[in-house]
Design a protein around this motif. Structure first.
Motif, PDB file in Angstrom:
ATOM      1  N   ASN A  76     -59.122 -22.443  93.581  1.00 57.32           N
ATOM      2  CA  ASN A  76     -59.999 -23.761  93.146  1.00 57.32           C
ATOM      3  C   ASN A  76     -59.464 -25.099  93.090  1.00 57.32           C
ATOM      4  OD1 ASN A  76     -58.197 -24.310  91.100  1.00 57.32           O
ATOM      5  ND2 ASN A  76     -59.137 -22.780  89.703  1.00 57.32           N
ATOM      6  N   GLU A  77     -60.250 -26.064  92.854  1.00 55.34           N
ATOM      7  CA  GLU A  77     -59.627 -27.576  93.153  1.00 55.34           C
ATOM      8  C   GLU A  77     -58.207 -27.793  92.372  1.00 55.34           C
ATOM      9  OE1 GLU A  77     -62.851 -30.338  92.253  1.00 55.34           O
ATOM     10  OE2 GLU A  77     -64.135 -29.606  93.485  1.00 55.34           O
ATOM     11  N   VAL A  78     -58.066 -27.363  91.228  1.00 57.38           N
ATOM     12  CA  VAL A  78     -57.001 -27.636  90.709  1.00 57.38           C
ATOM     13  C   VAL A  78     -55.737 -26.980  91.130  1.00 57.38           C
ATOM     14  CG1 VAL A  78     -55.573 -27.245  88.361  1.00 57.38           C
ATOM     15  CG2 VAL A  78     -58.070 -27.978  88.474  1.00 57.38           C
ATOM     16  N   GLN A  79     -55.947 -25.696  91.642  1.00 56.02           N
ATOM     17  CA  GLN A  79     -54.920 -25.045  92.472  1.00 56.02           C
ATOM     18  C   GLN A  79     -54.553 -25.513  93.753  1.00 56.02           C
ATOM     19  OE1 GLN A  79     -56.834 -21.187  92.181  1.00 56.02           O
ATOM     20  NE2 GLN A  79     -56.341 -20.944  90.029  1.00 56.02           N
ATOM     21  N   GLU A  80     -55.622 -25.823  94.471  1.00 59.22           N
ATOM     22  CA  GLU A  80     -55.625 -26.628  95.767  1.00 59.22           C
ATOM     23  C   GLU A  80     -54.816 -27.963  95.351  1.00 59.22           C
ATOM     24  OE1 GLU A  80     -58.278 -28.429  98.968  1.00 59.22           O
ATOM     25  OE2 GLU A  80     -59.223 -27.253  97.759  1.00 59.22           O
ATOM     26  N   GLY A  81     -54.879 -28.681  94.384  1.00 57.21           N
ATOM     27  CA  GLY A  81     -54.091 -29.827  94.137  1.00 57.21           C
ATOM     28  C   GLY A  81     -52.848 -29.619  93.926  1.00 57.21           C
ATOM     29  N   VAL A  82     -52.442 -28.589  93.222  1.00 60.54           N
ATOM     30  CA  VAL A  82     -51.079 -28.085  93.184  1.00 60.54           C
ATOM     31  C   VAL A  82     -50.403 -27.723  94.437  1.00 60.54           C
ATOM     32  CG1 VAL A  82     -49.452 -26.325  92.016  1.00 60.54           C
ATOM     33  CG2 VAL A  82     -51.240 -27.469  90.642  1.00 60.54           C
ATOM     34  N   LEU A  83     -51.167 -27.048  95.322  1.00 60.50           N
ATOM     35  CA  LEU A  83     -50.790 -26.843  96.621  1.00 60.50           C
ATOM     36  C   LEU A  83     -50.249 -28.056  97.566  1.00 60.50           C
ATOM     37  CD1 LEU A  83     -49.732 -24.269  98.229  1.00 60.50           C
ATOM     38  CD2 LEU A  83     -52.027 -24.422  99.376  1.00 60.50           C
ATOM     39  N   ASN A  84     -51.315 -28.932  97.367  1.00 61.77           N
ATOM     40  CA  ASN A  84     -50.978 -30.226  98.173  1.00 61.77           C
ATOM     41  C   ASN A  84     -49.760 -30.826  97.659  1.00 61.77           C
ATOM     42  OD1 ASN A  84     -53.119 -31.098 100.113  1.00 61.77           O
ATOM     43  ND2 ASN A  84     -54.551 -30.153  98.544  1.00 61.77           N
ATOM     44  N   ILE A  85     -49.598 -30.796  96.446  1.00 65.36           N
ATOM     45  CA  ILE A  85     -48.333 -31.482  95.872  1.00 65.36           C
ATOM     46  C   ILE A  85     -46.948 -31.048  96.253  1.00 65.36           C
ATOM     47  CG2 ILE A  85     -47.061 -31.794  93.704  1.00 65.36           C
ATOM     48  CD1 ILE A  85     -49.719 -32.260  92.200  1.00 65.36           C
ATOM     49  N   ALA A  86     -47.182 -29.615  96.340  1.00 66.36           N
ATOM     50  CA  ALA A  86     -45.874 -28.751  97.111  1.00 66.36           C
ATOM     51  C   ALA A  86     -45.678 -29.139  98.439  1.00 66.36           C
ATOM     52  CB  ALA A  86     -46.161 -27.340  96.684  1.00 66.36           C
ATOM     53  N   PHE A  87     -46.779 -29.261  99.201  1.00 66.09           N
ATOM     54  CA  PHE A  87     -46.594 -29.404 100.433  1.00 66.09           C
ATOM     55  C   PHE A  87     -46.168 -31.162 100.524  1.00 66.09           C
ATOM     56  CE2 PHE A  87     -48.784 -26.020 101.641  1.00 66.09           C
ATOM     57  CZ  PHE A  87     -48.533 -25.737 103.151  1.00 66.09           C
ATOM     58  N   HIS A  88     -46.675 -31.991  99.690  1.00 66.75           N
ATOM     59  CA  HIS A  88     -46.289 -33.481  99.784  1.00 66.75           C
ATOM     60  C   HIS A  88     -44.677 -33.616  99.456  1.00 66.75           C
ATOM     61  CE1 HIS A  88     -46.549 -37.909  99.547  1.00 66.75           C
ATOM     62  NE2 HIS A  88     -46.114 -38.006  98.406  1.00 66.75           N
ATOM     63  N   GLY A  98     -48.323 -20.094  89.251  1.00 67.27           N
ATOM     64  CA  GLY A  98     -48.466 -18.528  88.870  1.00 67.27           C
ATOM     65  C   GLY A  98     -49.649 -18.111  89.925  1.00 67.27           C
ATOM     66  N   THR A  99     -50.886 -18.662  89.783  1.00 70.19           N
ATOM     67  CA  THR A  99     -52.208 -18.061  90.307  1.00 70.19           C
ATOM     68  C   THR A  99     -51.952 -18.207  91.825  1.00 70.19           C
ATOM     69  OG1 THR A  99     -53.485 -18.767  88.513  1.00 70.19           O
ATOM     70  CG2 THR A  99     -54.523 -18.360  90.580  1.00 70.19           C
ATOM     71  N   ILE A 100     -51.284 -19.189  92.325  1.00 73.42           N
ATOM     72  CA  ILE A 100     -51.095 -19.350  93.717  1.00 73.42           C
ATOM     73  C   ILE A 100     -50.190 -18.248  94.189  1.00 73.42           C
ATOM     74  CG2 ILE A 100     -50.165 -20.978  95.694  1.00 73.42           C
ATOM     75  CD1 ILE A 100     -51.190 -23.281  93.747  1.00 73.42           C
ATOM     76  N   GLN A 101     -49.011 -18.012  93.223  1.00 71.81           N
ATOM     77  CA  GLN A 101     -48.003 -17.191  93.694  1.00 71.81           C
ATOM     78  C   GLN A 101     -48.324 -15.708  93.972  1.00 71.81           C
ATOM     79  OE1 GLN A 101     -45.076 -17.927  94.671  1.00 71.81           O
ATOM     80  NE2 GLN A 101     -43.824 -18.986  93.548  1.00 71.81           N
ATOM     81  N   ARG A 102     -49.620 -15.560  92.786  1.00 71.29           N
ATOM     82  CA  ARG A 102     -50.034 -14.247  92.947  1.00 71.29           C
ATOM     83  C   ARG A 102     -50.988 -13.794  94.040  1.00 71.29           C
ATOM     84  NH1 ARG A 102     -50.432 -14.952  87.478  1.00 71.29           N
ATOM     85  NH2 ARG A 102     -52.484 -15.935  87.603  1.00 71.29           N
ATOM     86  N   SER A 103     -51.692 -15.172  94.683  1.00 71.64           N
ATOM     87  CA  SER A 103     -52.367 -14.766  95.760  1.00 71.64           C
ATOM     88  C   SER A 103     -51.508 -14.812  97.086  1.00 71.64           C
ATOM     89  CB  SER A 103     -53.244 -16.148  96.044  1.00 71.64           C
ATOM     90  OG  SER A 103     -54.103 -16.283  94.888  1.00 71.64           O
ATOM     91  N   LEU A 104     -50.382 -15.282  97.113  1.00 69.62           N
ATOM     92  CA  LEU A 104     -49.399 -15.366  98.059  1.00 69.62           C
ATOM     93  C   LEU A 104     -48.866 -13.815  98.135  1.00 69.62           C
ATOM     94  CD1 LEU A 104     -47.492 -18.597  98.013  1.00 69.62           C
ATOM     95  CD2 LEU A 104     -49.116 -17.948  99.809  1.00 69.62           C
ATOM     96  N   LEU A 105     -48.776 -13.273  97.122  1.00 68.22           N
ATOM     97  CA  LEU A 105     -48.388 -12.115  97.100  1.00 68.22           C
ATOM     98  C   LEU A 105     -49.100 -10.946  97.357  1.00 68.22           C
ATOM     99  CD1 LEU A 105     -45.856 -10.081  96.082  1.00 68.22           C
ATOM    100  CD2 LEU A 105     -47.182  -9.999  93.726  1.00 68.22           C
ATOM    101  N   GLN A 106     -50.407 -11.261  97.181  1.00 61.29           N
ATOM    102  CA  GLN A 106     -51.432 -10.252  97.888  1.00 61.29           C
ATOM    103  C   GLN A 106     -51.420 -10.456  99.536  1.00 61.29           C
ATOM    104  OE1 GLN A 106     -55.527 -11.170  96.665  1.00 61.29           O
ATOM    105  NE2 GLN A 106     -56.536  -9.451  97.765  1.00 61.29           N
ATOM    106  N   LEU A 107     -51.402 -11.675  99.857  1.00 61.68           N
ATOM    107  CA  LEU A 107     -51.211 -11.713 101.327  1.00 61.68           C
ATOM    108  C   LEU A 107     -49.966 -11.305 101.957  1.00 61.68           C
ATOM    109  CD1 LEU A 107     -52.428 -13.468 103.913  1.00 61.68           C
ATOM    110  CD2 LEU A 107     -51.296 -15.463 103.297  1.00 61.68           C
TER     111      LEU A 107
END
Length: 555
Positions: A132-144, A186-195
């Motif tokens: 979602n938008e919030v999680q996408e924002g956190v991922l963008n922060i990690a890349f930045h 944590g949500t992003i980490q679980r999605s990465l674990l699925q991938l």
């Protein structure tokens, strides 16, 4: 060099040809299992290769690997193919191989295909992971943050380490970039674990694929066909979707705008495309549609092969202009709907009842409608598909091994490179911090131990001094008591009757003797009797001598 590819011929001998200038307008090959889709696909790929157009083929069942080997007159299909060639007037038909390169995301049946997480980027990853938008924002922060601090994100380990770092620094990063919640991480980490569970760690890493290695010709000018072993990959639809979207996006970003070239620069074929779109996130589907629509201007054509045309989402199917439709069954309501949908997509031909013909087509026969040189779709025709020149069926493992070892790619991608990146740098930073903390703790513990020892030593010194003083006081007391006892004993001895008698007798004897000695000394000193001396002088001196001597004896 021709300006079109021969597909087949209709019953009246009309040739059906795919115009190379219009081949980048994408296409669809559909039909039920066993109706000849793979043979049709194989023939079209051979045609592109002969005209110097490189191709990419996702080989789901493994049988497209036969493109690498020439067909054989001893094959069971030889008589059928020879008869078909004669029937449609192919006087130049002959067996021939096609130049190939084998690829495999898992590295087992071909060269590995990899890309880095950084190259895929946060936007594509967010859509892939359905964030979602919030999680996408956190991922963008990690890349930045990674980019700002010089931390390379190459594989899933790097990304997960970077997300953990952001979670640990959430308070600091929230002030600078916005809310970074540990729940979102944590949500992003679980999605990465699925991938990862679908084999994603094989796709992300180095060396990353150079897309230009897909675009090449052999020494005869034939386009090289890149065959992806997808039999295992199709069991991981999320990973396959990731690969497809990344590959098309990479081509779109890398290749220059060419409009409508005389022939495509590259053509993609995705077999069993219905598996590709199963449970596809809406955002990912929108991205596929966007790329398919825009990549045409880069000179890239995309062709989907599926059992049922309704398996392709409408937004994507609307971009597919060149169509080959094999037989469809109409046993179920869904099949009947597919027949109606397929019939409505063709340009009408008064001489062909499309809805009826779709259910009556023979194996190797199809309804064909291709774009004409002016860009308009040709009326649909029942067409006998040309026979392939390469082997129908898979290569053997030995043949595959030889082909992999002798192709133009060589060993460029075969060895995984794990250079220092975010995971290693963050681990080193964590270890340094832990070592510094341990050192500080050890120093603190040493200081505490030294202080405690000094306190103990001071207490021991004080106790020793107290003990010395106590011993000194005890010794002094004992000495005083001993002296007192001695004096008391002496007094007691002096006061005893026997001692008194001795003392008295001694004193008496001493007094008599003393006086006698004194008189004798006096006489000797004065030289005569006291009577003959002057009474004043002699008497005074004699008295003095007698007094001294008497005192001596008395004492």
């Amino acid at each position: 060099m021709a300006d079109s590819i021969f597909i087949g011929a209709s019953g009246d001998g009309t040739r059906q040809e795919l115009v190379l200038k219009r081949a980048n307008r994408h296409g669809l090959i559909a039909g039920a299992t066993g109706t000849g889709k793979t043979v049709t696909l194989q023939g079209i790929v051979e045609g592109f290769s002969r005209e110097g157009v490189p191709c990419f083929v996702a080989d789901v069942k493994g049988d497209l690997s036969g493109l690498a080997m020439a067909g054989s007159p001893q094959a069971k299909t030889h008589e059928i193919f020879a008869a078909r060639a004669a029937e449609i007037g192919m006087t130049d038909w002959a067996y021939a191989d096609t130049p190939t390169q084998f690829w495999d995301l898992f590295g087992a049946q071909g060269h590995p295909i990899r890309t880095t997480v950084s190259e895929m980027g946060p936007l594509l990853l967010s859509r892939l992971l359905d964030l979602n938008e919030v999680q996408e924002g956190v991922l963008n922060i990690a890349f930045h943050v990674a980019d700002k601090e010089g931390l390379l994100i190459l594989d899933l380990d790097d990304l997960q380490a970077m997300l953990a770092e952001c979670a640990n620094r959430a308070d600091e990063l929230t002030v600078t970039y916005g809310n970074v919640s540990k729940a979102s991480v944590g949500t992003i980490q679980r999605s990465l674990l699925q991938l990862r569970s679908q084999g994603g760690e094989h796709f992300f890493g180095e060396p990353a694929l150079d897309i230009h290695d897909f675009i090449g010709v052999d020494d005869k000018g034939r386009g090289i066909v890149n065959i992806l072993a997808a039999d295992k990959l199709m069991a991981s639809p999320k990973l396959y979707s990731t690969f497809l979207l990344w590959l098309l996006s990479e081509l779109f970003e890398t290749l220059p705008e060419v409009g409508d070239p005389d022939k495509p620069k590259l053509v993609f074929f995705f077999d069993e495309a219905h598996l590709l779109f199963n449970d596809t996130p809406k955002a990912l589907l929108e991205k596929v549609e966007q790329v398919v629509r825009l990549i045409r201007s880069k000179g890239v054509g995309v062709y989907f092969i599926t059992q049922n045309p309704i398996d392709i989402p409408d937004t994507v199917a609307a971009q597919l202009n060149n169509r080959v439709q094999h037989k469809l069954n109409a046993f179920t309501p869904r099949d009947q709907q597919a027949v109606r949908s397929a019939a409505e997509t063709f340009r009408a031909n008064p001489g062909v009842d499309v809805a009826t013909a779709i259910t009556e087509l023979k194996v190797g026969e199809a309804l064909v409608s291709l774009l004409q040189p002016d860009g308009a779709p040709a009326p649909v025709e029942r067409t006998l598909i040309k026979p392939p020149s390469s082997r129908v069926g898979p290569v053997t493992p030995v043949e595959r091994g030889v082909l992999i070892q002798t192709d133009a790619i060589g060993t460029k991608y075969d060895t995984l490179v794990d250079r220092e990146s975010a995971e290693e740098l963050l681990a080193a930073k964590s270890n340094e911090a832990a070592a510094a903390a341990a050192e500080a703790k050890a120093a603190g513990d040493a200081d505490k131990a030294a202080a405690a020892q000094a306190k103990l030593d001071a207490q021991a010194a004080k106790q020793a001094e107290r003990d010395r003083l106590a011993a000194q006081r005890e010794a002094d007391r004992d000495a005083r008591l001993q002296a007192q006892a001695q004096r008391a004993a002496e007094r007691e001895a002096a006061n005893s009757p026997w001692n008194k008698a001795i003392t008295s007798a001694t004193r008496s004897a001493s007094s008599t003797v003393g006086r006698t000695i004194a008189n004798e000394v006096t006489k000797a000193v004065l030289g005569g009797s006291s009577r003959s001396r002057s009474s004043s002088g002699g008497g005074l001196l004699g008295g003095l001598v007698r007094g001294v001597l008497g005192g001596l004896f008395k004492g």
